[in-house]
Design a protein around this motif. Structure first.
Motif, PDB file in Angstrom:
ATOM      1  N   ASN A 146       0.815  -1.226   0.000  1.00  0.00           N
ATOM      2  CA  ASN A 146       0.000   0.000   0.000  1.00  0.00           C
ATOM      3  C   ASN A 146       0.845   1.272   0.000  1.00  0.00           C
ATOM      4  N   THR A 147       2.162   1.099  -0.250  1.00  0.00           N
ATOM      5  CA  THR A 147       3.064   2.249  -0.237  1.00  0.00           C
ATOM      6  C   THR A 147       3.829   2.327  -1.555  1.00  0.00           C
ATOM      7  N   VAL A 199      -6.905  -2.379  -2.785  1.00  0.00           N
ATOM      8  CA  VAL A 199      -6.664  -1.536  -1.609  1.00  0.00           C
ATOM      9  C   VAL A 199      -7.326  -0.177  -1.845  1.00  0.00           C
ATOM     10  N   GLN A 237      -7.999   3.597  -2.279  1.00  0.00           N
ATOM     11  CA  GLN A 237      -7.050   4.673  -2.591  1.00  0.00           C
ATOM     12  C   GLN A 237      -6.739   5.511  -1.353  1.00  0.00           C
ATOM     13  N   SER A 238      -7.708   5.641  -0.461  1.00  0.00           N
ATOM     14  CA  SER A 238      -7.499   6.445   0.741  1.00  0.00           C
ATOM     15  C   SER A 238      -6.498   5.802   1.697  1.00  0.00           C
ATOM     16  N   ASP A 239      -6.263   4.495   1.539  1.00  0.00           N
ATOM     17  CA  ASP A 239      -5.329   3.790   2.416  1.00  0.00           C
ATOM     18  C   ASP A 239      -3.911   3.752   1.852  1.00  0.00           C
TER      19      ASP A 239
END
Length: 237
Positions: A34-35, A55, A57-59
């Motif tokens: 997620n990074t 995942v 998008q806000s995460d």
């Protein structure tokens, strides 16, 4: 502490080319992290959506490695990697690290002992080379040629001489809005028998790939303005 892995994630070269670019492993990878370290956050988010990221998008944690931030410390970009989290590196288009500032991130990862994993994906340079009919065993990519017209002309002649002397394919690019100027300078600077291959808008619906001697190119009318293009020079044995 175990360090994370830096995944080098290729991005499609053109609009509507996603289906030609994605692999199942790429999909699995983007859904396991997620990074990201990216050249352009907006482009990166669009790509991830097209690639089927699950995942939210806000995460996502997006580190912007844009042109105005490349003289900053590397520390923020490696915070997650150094604490064991896997991270994806993405360019604006094509493979990260090739004619791309992401190479600095990869170099730093190696210095820090971080595992680097390149994913399979489109490279405009290699696609242009294999489509050119030129020597694929000996070739050199020169990136961008000088902006100054006189210096650019000298460089083109130098590349032509290298192609002849070494029987080696010479590959170079230009900022898309200056493509037509570069094309004109190649036609003025090279010998009639020198071969020029032009690969433009690779993988798009408007893809254009053609190889001819300079003498024939001088009779050709093409417009390369704002079209991502690879130029290749070669001399027949």
């Amino acid at each position: 502490m175990t360090k994370g892995t830096l995944f080098l994630i290729p991005v499609p070269l053109a609009e509507n080319a996603a289906h030609k670019s994605f692999t199942s492993f790429l999909g699995d990878t983007i859904n396991s992290i997620n990074t990201y370290i990216v050249e352009n956050e907006k482009t990166a988010r669009k790509f991830l959506k097209e690639a089927g990221i699950k995942v939210p998008q806000s995460d996502l944690v997006i580190h912007d490695y844009g042109k105005h931030k490349r003289n900053d410390s590397f520390v923020p970009y490696f915070k997650e990697l150094m604490t064991g989290k896997d991270v994806g590196l993405m360019s604006e288009a094509g493979c990260p690290g090739v004619a791309d500032p992401g190479a600095d991130i990869v170099a730093e990862a190696h210095k820090r002992g971080i595992k680097v994993v390149p994913l399979v994906g489109p490279s405009s340079i290699l696609l242009a080379l294999i489509a050119s009919g030129f020597n694929g065993q000996s070739f050199t990519f020169h990136g961008y040629l000088p902006i100054d017209k006189v210096e650019r002309g000298k460089k083109i002649k130098e590349l032509e001489q290298l192609a002849d002397k070494n029987k080696q394919t010479q590959i170079f690019i230009e900022t898309p809005f200056r493509n037509n100027h570069l094309f004109e300078d190649v036609l003025k600077s090279c010998q009639p028998q020198t071969l020029l291959s032009i690969a433009s808008n690779i993988t798009s619906d408007e893809e254009y790939i053609k190889t001819m001697p300079i003498a024939l190119w001088r009779k050709e009318r093409i417009d390369l303005h704002k079209k991502p293009t690879i130029f290749l020079l070669y001399r027949q044995v």
